[in-house]
Every structure is written in C-alpha cells, then in structure tokens.
Design a protein around this motif. Structure first.
Motif, PDB file in Angstrom:
ATOM      1  N   LEU A   1      78.574  61.340-124.220  1.00 30.46           N
ATOM      2  CA  LEU A   1      77.864  62.594-123.981  1.00 30.46           C
ATOM      3  C   LEU A   1      78.913  63.699-123.876  1.00 30.46           C
ATOM      4  O   LEU A   1      79.850  63.605-123.076  1.00 30.46           O
ATOM      5  CB  LEU A   1      77.049  62.503-122.694  1.00 30.46           C
ATOM      6  CG  LEU A   1      76.418  63.806-122.174  1.00 30.46           C
ATOM      7  CD1 LEU A   1      75.419  64.358-123.186  1.00 30.46           C
ATOM      8  CD2 LEU A   1      75.739  63.559-120.832  1.00 30.46           C
ATOM      9  N   SER A   2      78.759  64.730-124.684  1.00 31.72           N
ATOM     10  CA  SER A   2      79.731  65.828-124.722  1.00 31.72           C
ATOM     11  C   SER A   2      79.052  67.123-124.296  1.00 31.72           C
ATOM     12  O   SER A   2      77.955  67.453-124.764  1.00 31.72           O
ATOM     13  CB  SER A   2      80.298  65.975-126.140  1.00 31.72           C
ATOM     14  OG  SER A   2      81.149  67.107-126.216  1.00 31.72           O
ATOM     15  N   ILE A   3      79.720  67.847-123.354  1.00 32.28           N
ATOM     16  CA  ILE A   3      79.217  69.137-122.882  1.00 32.28           C
ATOM     17  C   ILE A   3      80.287  70.180-123.153  1.00 32.28           C
ATOM     18  O   ILE A   3      81.405  70.088-122.629  1.00 32.28           O
ATOM     19  CB  ILE A   3      78.918  69.098-121.368  1.00 32.28           C
ATOM     20  CG1 ILE A   3      77.934  67.967-121.044  1.00 32.28           C
ATOM     21  CG2 ILE A   3      78.392  70.441-120.892  1.00 32.28           C
ATOM     22  CD1 ILE A   3      77.735  67.749-119.560  1.00 32.28           C
ATOM     23  N   GLN A   4      79.954  71.143-123.993  1.00 35.44           N
ATOM     24  CA  GLN A   4      80.903  72.203-124.320  1.00 35.44           C
ATOM     25  C   GLN A   4      80.308  73.556-123.977  1.00 35.44           C
ATOM     26  O   GLN A   4      79.118  73.806-124.199  1.00 35.44           O
ATOM     27  CB  GLN A   4      81.269  72.164-125.809  1.00 35.44           C
ATOM     28  CG  GLN A   4      82.328  73.198-126.193  1.00 35.44           C
ATOM     29  CD  GLN A   4      82.816  73.016-127.618  1.00 35.44           C
ATOM     30  OE1 GLN A   4      82.261  72.229-128.376  1.00 35.44           O
ATOM     31  NE2 GLN A   4      83.849  73.751-127.993  1.00 35.44           N
ATOM     32  N   GLN A   5      81.156  74.436-123.399  1.00 39.53           N
ATOM     33  CA  GLN A   5      80.717  75.793-123.088  1.00 39.53           C
ATOM     34  C   GLN A   5      81.541  76.770-123.899  1.00 39.53           C
ATOM     35  O   GLN A   5      82.775  76.847-123.759  1.00 39.53           O
ATOM     36  CB  GLN A   5      80.872  76.078-121.592  1.00 39.53           C
ATOM     37  CG  GLN A   5      79.886  75.286-120.747  1.00 39.53           C
ATOM     38  CD  GLN A   5      80.017  75.598-119.274  1.00 39.53           C
ATOM     39  OE1 GLN A   5      80.794  74.974-118.569  1.00 39.53           O
ATOM     40  NE2 GLN A   5      79.236  76.566-118.816  1.00 39.53           N
TER      41      GLN A   5
ATOM     42  N   THR B   1      87.177  73.584-124.032  1.00 36.69           N
ATOM     43  CA  THR B   1      87.372  72.166-124.288  1.00 36.69           C
ATOM     44  C   THR B   1      86.165  71.378-123.780  1.00 36.69           C
ATOM     45  O   THR B   1      85.744  71.561-122.635  1.00 36.69           O
ATOM     46  CB  THR B   1      88.643  71.665-123.577  1.00 36.69           C
ATOM     47  OG1 THR B   1      89.766  72.428-124.037  1.00 36.69           O
ATOM     48  CG2 THR B   1      88.876  70.194-123.840  1.00 36.69           C
ATOM     49  N   PRO B   2      85.580  70.526-124.619  1.00 35.81           N
ATOM     50  CA  PRO B   2      84.391  69.768-124.183  1.00 35.81           C
ATOM     51  C   PRO B   2      84.714  68.788-123.053  1.00 35.81           C
ATOM     52  O   PRO B   2      85.813  68.257-122.972  1.00 35.81           O
ATOM     53  CB  PRO B   2      83.969  69.017-125.454  1.00 35.81           C
ATOM     54  CG  PRO B   2      84.664  69.708-126.580  1.00 35.81           C
ATOM     55  CD  PRO B   2      85.940  70.241-126.012  1.00 35.81           C
ATOM     56  N   ILE B   3      83.741  68.568-122.205  1.00 39.05           N
ATOM     57  CA  ILE B   3      83.798  67.518-121.200  1.00 39.05           C
ATOM     58  C   ILE B   3      83.038  66.327-121.773  1.00 39.05           C
ATOM     59  O   ILE B   3      81.877  66.461-122.185  1.00 39.05           O
ATOM     60  CB  ILE B   3      83.147  67.955-119.870  1.00 39.05           C
ATOM     61  CG1 ILE B   3      83.872  69.160-119.280  1.00 39.05           C
ATOM     62  CG2 ILE B   3      83.127  66.802-118.876  1.00 39.05           C
ATOM     63  CD1 ILE B   3      85.289  68.887-118.850  1.00 39.05           C
ATOM     64  N   THR B   4      83.675  65.160-121.829  1.00 37.40           N
ATOM     65  CA  THR B   4      83.027  63.991-122.420  1.00 37.40           C
ATOM     66  C   THR B   4      82.768  62.925-121.365  1.00 37.40           C
ATOM     67  O   THR B   4      83.598  62.679-120.486  1.00 37.40           O
ATOM     68  CB  THR B   4      83.893  63.393-123.548  1.00 37.40           C
ATOM     69  OG1 THR B   4      85.180  63.071-123.029  1.00 37.40           O
ATOM     70  CG2 THR B   4      84.048  64.398-124.683  1.00 37.40           C
ATOM     71  N   LEU B   5      81.586  62.278-121.465  1.00 31.20           N
ATOM     72  CA  LEU B   5      81.176  61.247-120.522  1.00 31.20           C
ATOM     73  C   LEU B   5      80.799  59.999-121.309  1.00 31.20           C
ATOM     74  O   LEU B   5      80.049  60.078-122.289  1.00 31.20           O
ATOM     75  CB  LEU B   5      79.975  61.705-119.704  1.00 31.20           C
ATOM     76  CG  LEU B   5      80.069  63.093-119.036  1.00 31.20           C
ATOM     77  CD1 LEU B   5      78.730  63.449-118.392  1.00 31.20           C
ATOM     78  CD2 LEU B   5      81.163  63.084-118.005  1.00 31.20           C
TER      79      LEU B   5
ATOM     80  N   ASP C   1      77.802  79.819-123.182  1.00 36.09           N
ATOM     81  CA  ASP C   1      76.610  79.076-123.596  1.00 36.09           C
ATOM     82  C   ASP C   1      76.961  77.615-123.860  1.00 36.09           C
ATOM     83  O   ASP C   1      78.070  77.285-124.295  1.00 36.09           O
ATOM     84  CB  ASP C   1      76.010  79.703-124.859  1.00 36.09           C
ATOM     85  CG  ASP C   1      75.198  80.947-124.538  1.00 36.09           C
ATOM     86  OD1 ASP C   1      75.062  81.261-123.341  1.00 36.09           O
ATOM     87  OD2 ASP C   1      74.748  81.624-125.481  1.00 36.09           O
ATOM     88  N   MET C   2      75.988  76.731-123.605  1.00 40.32           N
ATOM     89  CA  MET C   2      76.225  75.293-123.663  1.00 40.32           C
ATOM     90  C   MET C   2      75.845  74.677-125.002  1.00 40.32           C
ATOM     91  O   MET C   2      74.892  75.107-125.656  1.00 40.32           O
ATOM     92  CB  MET C   2      75.426  74.602-122.556  1.00 40.32           C
ATOM     93  CG  MET C   2      75.838  74.992-121.149  1.00 40.32           C
ATOM     94  SD  MET C   2      74.744  74.261-119.886  1.00 40.32           S
ATOM     95  CE  MET C   2      73.314  75.352-120.001  1.00 40.32           C
TER      96      MET C   2
END
Length: 478
Positions: A130-134, A138-142, A191-192
């Motif tokens: 799961l990748s969260i980018q704003q 740099t994306p945060i990956t889980l 924005d996400m």
C-alpha cells in the motif's frame, strides 16, 4: 604466657584509659588540617555561587549586546481574520491585509464496505504494498499480509506508518462502513494518491489518484490554498501560516475577511525593558552573592572572630570582580547622546540592603520608558556601541568572558581561583593521610609498649605473690 588482650588486665593498671588519652592527643594534630579543609571547601562553594551569578549576568548582558534586542517589534493591532507575530527584521508600519480564502486539507472517502473486519483484498498467500503519496513527496509504503487487509487493519497500518495522513472509519445508518482519509497538511500541493500493488481487489476498494477512472475512493473535501492580499499584493500559500508577508511578520490565517484589516507593527518597548530589567536583576544578584560571601560580623576587641563570617571575606578574587563590574557600570559611554545609566533612569542605590549588599541598580520605569520611546537609537548605541570595544553591554560582556574563561592558556580569574583551592584541598588531603599514618604508627608503638609493660607487671605481681607466700610459710613453721 598467653598474650594479654586488654591493656591493664594483667598489671591492674589503667593503661586502657591512658592509651585513649594519648590517642586523643595525637588525633588533635588532625584538627588544624580538617579546619583548613572545611574552610577551603566553603570557599570553593562560595566561588561556585559567584560563578553561577556571573554566568547569569553574562546571559543577560549578551542579550543587551545585540542590535536585534533593540529592534524588537510587536503587533499592536487587534485583528479577527488572522493573528500575527513579528521578528526583529519586521519594519514598523501599517499594512492592509485582505483574506479571500483560507487553506484547507483534502479528505478522501471510500465507497460502502460491508464489514470492518473482513478482508478487503484478495487471498494471495503473499503480501501486497500500500503506497501513500502526498503531492510530489516521497511515498510511504506499507506491506500487508492477507489477514491485514480488513478495514480496521488498514486504518491501523496507516495511522502507525508515519504518513502525514489520518485514517478512520465511519459507520453509516445502513450498517456499512466507509474509510476516511484526511491529509494533515493543507494546500493543493499535499493532495493524496493511494495505490496498491500486488492486490487489484484492494486497489479497487481504496485506491485513488486524481483524474483516475477506477478509483475506490472519492474526494469528499477538496484542498485549497490560502489566498490573501497585503497592501494590494496577491499572495497564495499552501499553509494558513504565512511567513514574510510583510518581511519579518508571520500571519496565521483564521477566516476570510469581509473588509481589509489593518496590521499595525510597532517598536516593542516592553521587550527592551524586559531585557534591561533582566540585566539589572542579574547585576543585583551578583551584588547579593558577593555581600553574602564577604559578610563580616564585628566583635569586641580581643574576642575571637565570629564563626558566621563570609567564606570569601578578604578574598582578592571577589574584590577584583566587584571592582571591575562597578568600574564598567559607572564608566561613561561615548558616541551618543546617552552616556551614563542615570540618563536612562537607572541609578546605583548607596544604601545598605538587608542582605548586606550595596550599590544595587534601581530603575525609574517612567524615565526609562521615555528614553526608549524618544531616543531609541541613542539607547541602542549606549548598550551595543560598535559591538567590539564600545557600548556598556559589549564591554561588560568582554570582561565577563575573560573572568569566566576556562580555555587552556586563557584561564579566567574564576577558574584560577577554583583551581588554586582544589590544589590546596589535594595537598591537605595528602597531609591528612600522612599525619594519620604517623598517628597510627605512634599508637601502634604505644600499644606494643603498654602490652610489654602489662606483661612485665603481671610477672612481677605473680613473683611478688609467690615470695610473699613463701615468706609467710617460713614464718609460720618457726
């Protein structure tokens, strides 16, 4: 004959008492050393207090040696659409501020989900990312396993990931759930984008990208940048905290304005007064410490000196410190219309205070306020000078730095004084140990001699008893 364990037992002499008296007499030789150790330790403690008070004065003096201290500004207007703070670089003046829009954060919401605990992803036997980018960050990956794809577990994973996003669930009246993601940062640049690799099912449920055709989430609240005008100049900011509009001012936006509001930036007399009062307090504290350390209690002629005199009474280091400070405080400054502290309403009180200190600085608040309002540049010149050799605070700061220096080869008088006392304490410690060794040796010799005497007297007493008995028997037989 068995060894005698207690002195005087065999001889019937009070050797034990005599031994104790001799030991007390020998140990009295240590009294002079312990008295010197106590006095030296008291001096060391007093010097520590003096050094601490000088360091506090140095801190207060350093603040008054900075031009920024005297250039301090403050917001004097009352505003409703925003609040403001200023730095020393802010320019005194009046500014017109209009806020047309405050910044807001993006919020995403998922579609209706039947369960909070059932897996939302496919059962793959492996993991998915799961990748969260704003914005462009740099994306945060889980990494999630099969049993971590439930709505509750996804929320937990996001909230513990360190991403600048808050996740929660909302249960609707129909009993179904929705995932809600809120950016913690305002503005369109934050924005996400939510994406899942390795699990198309989970991607379909919670994926989102701007303009995407198969998003599982949608925009509930669109992000906005703050928009405002300062003196007619348009400004846009991703945050409601706006710096440098105008220079040296930080605006915190609260709401849009219905009409322009005036922002008034004025010279901050109060902050300068606080810095000066801190200096005066620190100087007076040094005076109080010196008064305590050099306290003298008069006694009648011929009587012993009082035991409560200050530990540094007559100490040359203290006299030097006091003389330097008083000389600098009273020396006139050149280069401006303010030459002495008295022109600012700061005078030395000649009276003796209850703590024994004298020469404390006293502030006439009215006179000081007037000087700060009417001749601010002259006040700055008096304290700061050229920042090198002139100016009361500059000169005092240099002197304090020299006094407190601990640099090798440049030790100040405070370090030299404490080093001298520590060296003396080391010598006294060595003298004490050497004296104790001599006393122990002397007492061991006494004990050996007394033991021999006790044994000898015991033999003599036994011989005397035997002869007396023999003479008695001889007389009876006649």
């Amino acid at each position: 004959m068995a060894a005698i364990s207690n002195l005087g037992v065999g001889s019937n002499l009070d050797l034990s008492s005599l031994y104790d008296k001799l030991e007390a007499a020998e140990k009295s030789k240590l009294t002079t050393i312990t008295t010197q150790q106590t006095n030296s330790q008291s001096k060391l403690t007093a010097l520590g207090k003096l050094q601490s008070s000088l360091q506090s004065l140095q801190t207060a003096t350093t603040a008054l040696a900075k031009v920024d201290t005297f250039n301090a500004t403050a917001v004097t207007s009352t505003n409703t659409a925003f609040s403001a703070t200023t730095a020393s670089s802010a320019v005194v003046g009046s500014y017109s501020v209009s806020v047309s829009q405050i910044a807001s954060a993006q919020t995403l919401v998922s579609g209706s989900l039947a369960s909070n605990t059932a897996p939302l992803g496919a059962t793959t036997g492996g993991t998915r990312t799961l990748s969260i980018q704003q914005g462009s960050g740099t994306p945060i990956t889980l990494t999630l396993t099969d049993d971590q794809t439930s709505l509750a577990n996804v929320v937990k994973a996001i909230n513990t990931s360190g991403a600048n996003v808050a996740a929660t669930t909302i249960k609707g009246s129909d009993g179904n759930y929705h995932l809600l993601l809120s950016s913690k940062a305002t503005g369109t640049s934050n924005d996400m984008t939510i994406s899942v690799s390795g699990d198309d099912t989970l991607q379909a449920a919670i994926g989102y990208s701007a303009g995407g055709s198969s998003n599982g989430m949608s925009v509930q609240t669109a992000s906005k940048n703050a928009k405002l005008e300062v003196n007619g100049i348009a400004i846009e900011s991703a945050s409601n905290t706006v710096n440098g509009a105008p220079e040296g001012v930080t605006l915190t936006l609260k709401s849009a304005t219905t009409a322009p509001e005036n922002l008034e930036v004025s010279r901050s007399v109060d902050s300068v007064k606080t810095a000066i009062k801190n200096f005066v307090t620190a100087y007076n504290n040094v005076n109080a410490v010196i008064a305590s350390a050099t306290k003298y209690t008069p006694v009648a002629k011929g009587d012993d000196q009082a035991s409560n005199n200050g530990a540094l009474l007559g100490d040359n280091t203290v006299r030097t410190v006091q003389a330097r400070l008083r000389s600098l405080i009273s020396s006139p400054q050149s280069g401006g219309s303010v030459a002495i502290l008295a022109q600012l309403g700061i005078t030395q009180d000649p009276t003796v205070n209850p703590d024994g200190s004298t020469g404390n600085l006293v502030i006439d608040d009215t006179k000081l306020t007037k000087a700060l309002n009417e001749t601010p540049q002259a006040v700055t010149q008096f304290f700061v000078g050229d920042g090198k050799t002139s100016g009361l605070s500059t000169q005092l700061g240099t002197s304090l730095t020299d006094m407190l220096s601990t640099s090798v080869g440049k030790e100040g008088l405070m370090k030299n004084a404490t080093d001298g006392i520590n060296s003396k304490l080391d010598l006294l410690g060595d003298r004490y140990e050497a004296m104790q060794d001599r006393i122990d040796a002397t007492m061991a010799r006494y004990k050996a001699q007394f033991t021999q005497l006790d044994a000898f007297m015991s033999k003599m007493n036994a011989t005397s008893s035997y002869l007396t008995q023999q003479f008695s028997s001889s007389s009876d037989s006649k």
